[in-house]
Design a protein around this motif. Structure first.
Motif, mmCIF file in Angstrom:
data_model
loop_
_atom_site.group_PDB
_atom_site.id
_atom_site.type_symbol
_atom_site.label_atom_id
_atom_site.label_comp_id
_atom_site.label_asym_id
_atom_site.label_seq_id
_atom_site.Cartn_x
_atom_site.Cartn_y
_atom_site.Cartn_z
ATOM 1 N N PHE A 57 -17.593 51.843 -25.474
ATOM 2 C CA PHE A 57 -16.359 51.323 -26.068
ATOM 3 C C PHE A 57 -15.879 50.080 -25.324
ATOM 4 N N MET A 58 -16.029 50.085 -23.997
ATOM 5 C CA MET A 58 -15.604 48.937 -23.214
ATOM 6 C C MET A 58 -16.447 47.697 -23.531
ATOM 7 N N THR A 59 -17.769 47.889 -23.606
ATOM 8 C CA THR A 59 -18.664 46.762 -23.863
ATOM 9 C C THR A 59 -18.524 46.245 -25.289
ATOM 10 N N LEU A 60 -18.620 47.157 -26.249
ATOM 11 C CA LEU A 60 -18.495 46.750 -27.649
ATOM 12 C C LEU A 60 -17.080 46.265 -27.946
ATOM 13 N N GLY A 61 -16.085 46.889 -27.295
ATOM 14 C CA GLY A 61 -14.704 46.450 -27.490
ATOM 15 C C GLY A 61 -14.484 45.034 -26.995
ATOM 16 N N THR A 62 -15.096 44.700 -25.854
ATOM 17 C CA THR A 62 -14.993 43.332 -25.333
ATOM 18 C C THR A 62 -15.590 42.338 -26.315
ATOM 19 N N LEU A 63 -16.735 42.691 -26.878
ATOM 20 C CA LEU A 63 -17.383 41.804 -27.850
ATOM 21 C C LEU A 63 -16.523 41.633 -29.103
ATOM 22 N N GLY A 76 -15.168 26.201 -32.958
ATOM 23 C CA GLY A 76 -16.216 25.452 -33.640
ATOM 24 C C GLY A 76 -17.597 25.990 -33.323
ATOM 25 N N MET A 77 -18.554 25.672 -34.189
ATOM 26 C CA MET A 77 -19.911 26.184 -34.006
ATOM 27 C C MET A 77 -20.580 25.590 -32.772
ATOM 28 N N GLY A 78 -20.146 24.387 -32.354
ATOM 29 C CA GLY A 78 -20.706 23.803 -31.132
ATOM 30 C C GLY A 78 -20.399 24.674 -29.925
ATOM 31 N N VAL A 79 -19.128 25.040 -29.791
ATOM 32 C CA VAL A 79 -18.720 25.919 -28.691
ATOM 33 C C VAL A 79 -19.371 27.291 -28.852
ATOM 34 N N ALA A 80 -19.465 27.753 -30.100
ATOM 35 C CA ALA A 80 -20.051 29.065 -30.351
ATOM 36 C C ALA A 80 -21.524 29.102 -29.930
ATOM 37 N N VAL A 81 -22.264 28.033 -30.216
ATOM 38 C CA VAL A 81 -23.682 28.006 -29.850
ATOM 39 C C VAL A 81 -23.843 27.999 -28.332
ATOM 40 N N VAL A 82 -22.998 27.238 -27.631
ATOM 41 C CA VAL A 82 -23.044 27.227 -26.169
ATOM 42 C C VAL A 82 -22.743 28.623 -25.622
ATOM 43 N N SER A 83 -21.748 29.286 -26.202
ATOM 44 C CA SER A 83 -21.411 30.649 -25.780
ATOM 45 C C SER A 83 -22.575 31.602 -26.044
ATOM 46 N N ALA A 84 -23.258 31.398 -27.178
ATOM 47 C CA ALA A 84 -24.400 32.247 -27.500
ATOM 48 C C ALA A 84 -25.511 32.071 -26.472
ATOM 49 N N LEU A 85 -25.766 30.825 -26.064
ATOM 50 C CA LEU A 85 -26.809 30.569 -25.066
ATOM 51 C C LEU A 85 -26.479 31.234 -23.731
ATOM 52 N N ILE A 86 -25.200 31.138 -23.342
ATOM 53 C CA ILE A 86 -24.782 31.793 -22.093
ATOM 54 C C ILE A 86 -24.935 33.308 -22.226
ATOM 55 N N ALA A 109 -21.065 40.456 -23.291
ATOM 56 C CA ALA A 109 -20.279 40.844 -24.457
ATOM 57 C C ALA A 109 -19.217 39.797 -24.779
ATOM 58 N N LEU A 110 -18.618 39.230 -23.752
ATOM 59 C CA LEU A 110 -17.562 38.238 -23.948
ATOM 60 C C LEU A 110 -18.106 36.966 -24.594
ATOM 61 N N PHE A 111 -19.151 36.397 -23.995
ATOM 62 C CA PHE A 111 -19.682 35.125 -24.497
ATOM 63 C C PHE A 111 -20.363 35.283 -25.855
ATOM 64 N N TYR A 112 -21.135 36.353 -26.000
ATOM 65 C CA TYR A 112 -21.810 36.520 -27.284
ATOM 66 C C TYR A 112 -20.820 36.897 -28.378
ATOM 67 N N GLY A 113 -19.724 37.541 -27.987
ATOM 68 C CA GLY A 113 -18.690 37.865 -28.961
ATOM 69 C C GLY A 113 -18.064 36.624 -29.565
ATOM 70 N N VAL A 114 -17.919 35.572 -28.752
ATOM 71 C CA VAL A 114 -17.390 34.304 -29.266
ATOM 72 C C VAL A 114 -18.295 33.759 -30.363
ATOM 73 N N PHE A 115 -19.599 33.830 -30.127
ATOM 74 C CA PHE A 115 -20.564 33.344 -31.126
ATOM 75 C C PHE A 115 -20.523 34.199 -32.391
ATOM 76 N N VAL A 116 -20.507 35.517 -32.227
ATOM 77 C CA VAL A 116 -20.505 36.416 -33.384
ATOM 78 C C VAL A 116 -19.245 36.205 -34.217
ATOM 79 N N GLY A 117 -18.108 35.997 -33.553
ATOM 80 C CA GLY A 117 -16.861 35.771 -34.283
ATOM 81 C C GLY A 117 -16.882 34.487 -35.081
ATOM 82 N N ALA A 118 -17.371 33.411 -34.472
ATOM 83 C CA ALA A 118 -17.429 32.124 -35.161
ATOM 84 C C ALA A 118 -18.411 32.184 -36.342
ATOM 85 N N LEU A 119 -19.562 32.836 -36.117
ATOM 86 C CA LEU A 119 -20.551 32.947 -37.189
ATOM 87 C C LEU A 119 -20.020 33.805 -38.334
#
Length: 262
Positions: A57-63, A76-86, A109-119
């Motif tokens: 719950f903590m990991t998925l909740g963070t995402l 923006g997708m630019g920031v999202a792609v950078v977050s996805a790479l991290i 979970a935090l960085f990839y969550g940014v990408f998933v949200g933008a996508l």
């Protein structure tokens, strides 16, 4: 002068020239004392299902929270792609090192969550209601796989594990080849296009994600039975999050093939 008889001495010990002789009371005390036992290290608490649930719950909740913030603030997708790479880098480190570091796993979970949200927001802008459908589809897939695993309809064996890992490596290789070919040919190999080949490949990727869920459930069960340390729950939670994100993104893509434009 008559010497004192040591038997009638009131002292616990009788002093002689060479030293002292222990009295019967002293010998009894030595006998009653417990044998010496070296100090032992404090026992480490073993992992339980509840530990995995909480960390999950903590990991998925963070995402999810990161994704919701990304959606709300229209990242923006630019920031999202950078977050996805991290996020991918952190995820690879956690995977190959089998890390149980909470900071590393929650960072993924935090960085990839940014990408998933933008996508997700981008898909929703083209296909109204698709995100809710993808979330429901992912939840149903999770429930179905859990049921299949609990009823032992599909058993996770070493041979099955090797098959899933080999299939994943092959699928990722095809995705990379498709990406490279796409620079020269429109649509690449057609694996990610709205076509029969694209539909089949996307469905296969969803099925592969559910296979990884089976591996995750088996890893959790074996960890609990073998008395794995409590911190191993973080690695289990990380594996579940990876599989669920994989399924969600593939379901999102698959539904988009059959959704009309607004």
């Amino acid at each position: 002068m008559e010497s004192k008889n040591p038997v009638f001495s009131r002292s616990p010990y009788t002093h002689q020239q060479q030293g002292w002789t222990p009295s019967p009371q002293h010998l009894q005390g030595m006998y009653d004392n417990p044998a010496y036992a070296p100090p032992t290290a404090p026992a480490t608490r073993t992992m339980t299902i509840d530990d995995v649930v909480v960390r999950g719950f903590m990991t998925l909740g963070t995402l999810v929270v990161a994704g919701a913030a990304s959606w709300y603030f229209e990242v923006g997708m630019g920031v999202a792609v950078v977050s996805a790479l991290i996020g991918v880098v952190l995820g690879l480190i956690a995977s190959f090192k089998q890390s149980t570091n909470p900071a590393l796993i929650l960072g993924y979970a935090l960085f990839y969550g940014v990408f998933v949200g933008a996508l997700s927001r981008m898909y929703e802008s083209f296909f109204n209601g698709i995100v809710l459908q993808a979330v429901i589809g992912t939840a149903l897939a999770f429930a179905a796989v859990l049921t299949v695993y609990s009823l032992r309809i599909v058993r996770v064996t070493p041979k099955f594990t090797k098959f899933v890992v080999a299939a994943a490596i092959g699928a990722l290789a095809l995705v990379l080849v498709n990406l490279v070919v796409g620079f020269f040919v429109d649509g690449g190999l057609g694996l990610r296009t709205d076509s029969p080949l694209g539909w089949i490949f996307s469905a296969a990727m969803i099925l592969l994600g559910t296979f990884f869920l089976l591996l995750d459930f088996d890893e959790i069960e074996r960890g609990v039975k073998s008395g794995a340390p409590e911190k191993f729950a973080w690695q289990c939670a990380f594996g579940l999050t990876l599989s669920l994100v994989w399924i969600y993104l593939e379901v999102l893509r698959f539904i988009s093939y059959f959704s009309g434009d607004d």
